[in-house]
Scaffold this motif. Structure first.
Motif, short mmCIF file in Angstrom:
data_model
loop_
_atom_site.label_atom_id
_atom_site.label_comp_id
_atom_site.label_asym_id
_atom_site.label_seq_id
_atom_site.Cartn_x
_atom_site.Cartn_y
_atom_site.Cartn_z
N PHE A 120 0.86 -1.18 0.00
CA PHE A 120 0.00 0.00 0.00
C PHE A 120 0.90 1.23 0.00
O PHE A 120 2.14 1.11 0.00
CB PHE A 120 -0.95 0.00 1.21
N GLN A 189 -11.42 -0.68 5.73
CA GLN A 189 -10.81 -1.85 5.10
C GLN A 189 -9.60 -1.47 4.24
O GLN A 189 -8.50 -1.87 4.56
CB GLN A 189 -11.85 -2.61 4.27
N GLN A 190 -9.80 -0.74 3.17
CA GLN A 190 -8.64 -0.25 2.42
C GLN A 190 -7.86 0.67 3.37
O GLN A 190 -8.44 1.45 4.11
CB GLN A 190 -9.13 0.51 1.18
N TRP A 191 -6.54 0.60 3.37
CA TRP A 191 -5.75 1.13 4.49
C TRP A 191 -5.35 2.59 4.36
O TRP A 191 -4.71 3.14 5.26
CB TRP A 191 -4.49 0.29 4.66
#
Length: 303
Positions: A120, A189-191
Motif C-alpha cells: 500500500f 478496510q482499504q488502508w
C-alpha cells in the motif's frame, strides 16, 4: 558517513525552496552540500553523497566546511513532491500472528500469512522528520498505533527489476514509523485513511548508504526495537522478513516505475500497541523511539 537533510541556523548557503539543505553527517558535524541550482534532484544529491564518501575513504577528509550538529535541525530525508512511500503489511510472521489473534485487528486482511507481499502507499503529506510531532487525531480516531520499520531508499530509476538485480537499485536505508489509526483501518478496510493522516509517516533521522548497512554477503540482519516512554514494545530483526527486500522491489516494480528517493517501508515486527491485552495505544505526550542497528534512532512525540 550518513546522508541527512536539515535546516542550518544562520546559514547564508544557497538552499532549496523549502529552506532545507542536504549534506553529510559525520561524527559530530554536518557538512552541507553545495549545488549550482536551488532545487537539486535527489539523483544529484545521491551522486554528491557518493563523491563525498569516496573522498572521505581515500583522503580521510570531506572537503566541506562543517557545521556543528548543535546548529542544525534535521528534517525528513525525503523530497515530498517527488517521491512515493510504499509500505508492506504483515511481513513478519510473529506480527501476522498478533494481527490474526487481536480482536482489534481482525478482518483487516486475510487471517493467514500472505502468499504475496501486501503493498500500500502512504501519502507524501503524511511525512514528517525526526523530533517532529505526531498529531493526535482527536475526533477521528482513538486507536493510535506505532509500527517501527526498516525503510529502503531507492537510488535509481527502474521498472521490471529482477530480484537478483534489486540491490543495485538501492541507495541506502532509513527508519520509518508506519503510524496507524486501527479503528479507521477496520472501518474502511482499504488502508489509506488509517495510515495516511497528516504526520502519520515519520522518516529519518537520516539515510545510511547501503555499503554501510549490508553485511559481507549482502544480507540484512539488523536488530530493530521500538520503545514508548522508555518501555520496550518491539524487538525484531530484519532477517525475519517474510518477503525479502529484493522480492519487494521486484514485486512493486513489475508494473510501477520506481524513482530515486522512493521509500519502501518493509513491515513491522511483533509488538504493536493493538497486539497487547489490554491494548497500548498512543496518547498525547507519548514518546516513540525506533532504533535500527547500523542506522540510528528515530524519535517522535505525540501531540
Amino acid at each position: 558517513m550518513k546522508l541527512a537533510r536539515a535546516v542550518v541556523q544562520e546559514s547564508s548557503r544557497k538552499v532549496g525552496s523549502s529552506g532545507c539543505t542536504w549534506g553529510a553527517l559525520y561524527q559530530d558535524n554536518f557538512y552541507p552540500f553545495s549545488f549550482a541550482k536551488n532545487d537539486p534532484s535527489i539523483s544529484d544529491v545521491f551522486e554528491e553523497c557518493k563523491r563525498v564518501q569516496a573522498n572521505l575513504a581515500s583522503s580521510g577528509t570531506i572537503g566541506i566546511v562543517p557545521v556543528p550538529v548543535s546548529k542544525v535541525r534535521f528534517t525528513a530525508p525525503y523530497q515530498r513532491s517527488r517521491s512515493t512511500v510504499f509500505a508492506i503489511g504483515k511481513n513478519y510472521l510473529e506480527h501476522v500472528n498478533e494481527v490474526d489473534s487481536s480482536n482489534l485487528m481482525k478482518n483487516i486482511s486475510k487471517p493467514t500469512a500472505p502468499e504475496n507481499p501486501i503493498v500500500f502507499t502512504k501519502l507524501p503529506t503524511s511525512v514528517i522528520g525526526p523530533d517532529e510531532f505526531i498529531e493526535y487525531p482527536t475526533g477521528i480516531s482513538t486507536e493510535l498505533d506505532y509500527e517501527g520499520e526498516l525503510g529502503v531508499v531507492i537510488g535509481k530509476e527502474g521498472k521490471s527489476i529482477k530480484e537478483n538485480d534489486a540491490l543495485d537499485y538501492i541507495f541506502g536505508f532509513t527508519i520509518v514509523n508506519d503510524v496507524t489509526a486501527r479503528d479507521l483501518q477496520r472501518k474502511h478496510q482499504q488502508w489509506l485513511l488509517g495510515k495516511s493522516l497528516d504526520t502519520f509517516c515519520p522518516i529519518g533521522p537520516h539515510i545510511v548508504p547501503k555499503e554501510n548497512v549490508l553485511d559481507l554477503n549482502d544480507e540484512l540482519q539488523l536488530g530493530l526495537t521500538t520503545h514508548v516512554n522508555g518501555e520496550l514494545r518491539q524487538s525484531g530483526n530484519t532477517k525475519d522478513l517474510l518477503f525479502s527486500v529484493p522480492r519487494l522491489i521486484a514485486t512493486i516494480s513489475e508494473g510501477i516505475k520506481l524513482h530515486p528517493g522512493d521509500v519502501i517501508a518493509t513491515g513491522t515486527p511483533k509488538g504493536v500497541g493493538a497486539g497487547f491485552s489490554p491494548p497500548k495505544f498512543l496518547v498525547p505526550g507519548d514518546k516513540v523511539e525506533i532504533e535500527i542497528e547500523r542506522i540510528g534512532k528515530l524519535t517522535n512525540t505525540v501531540q
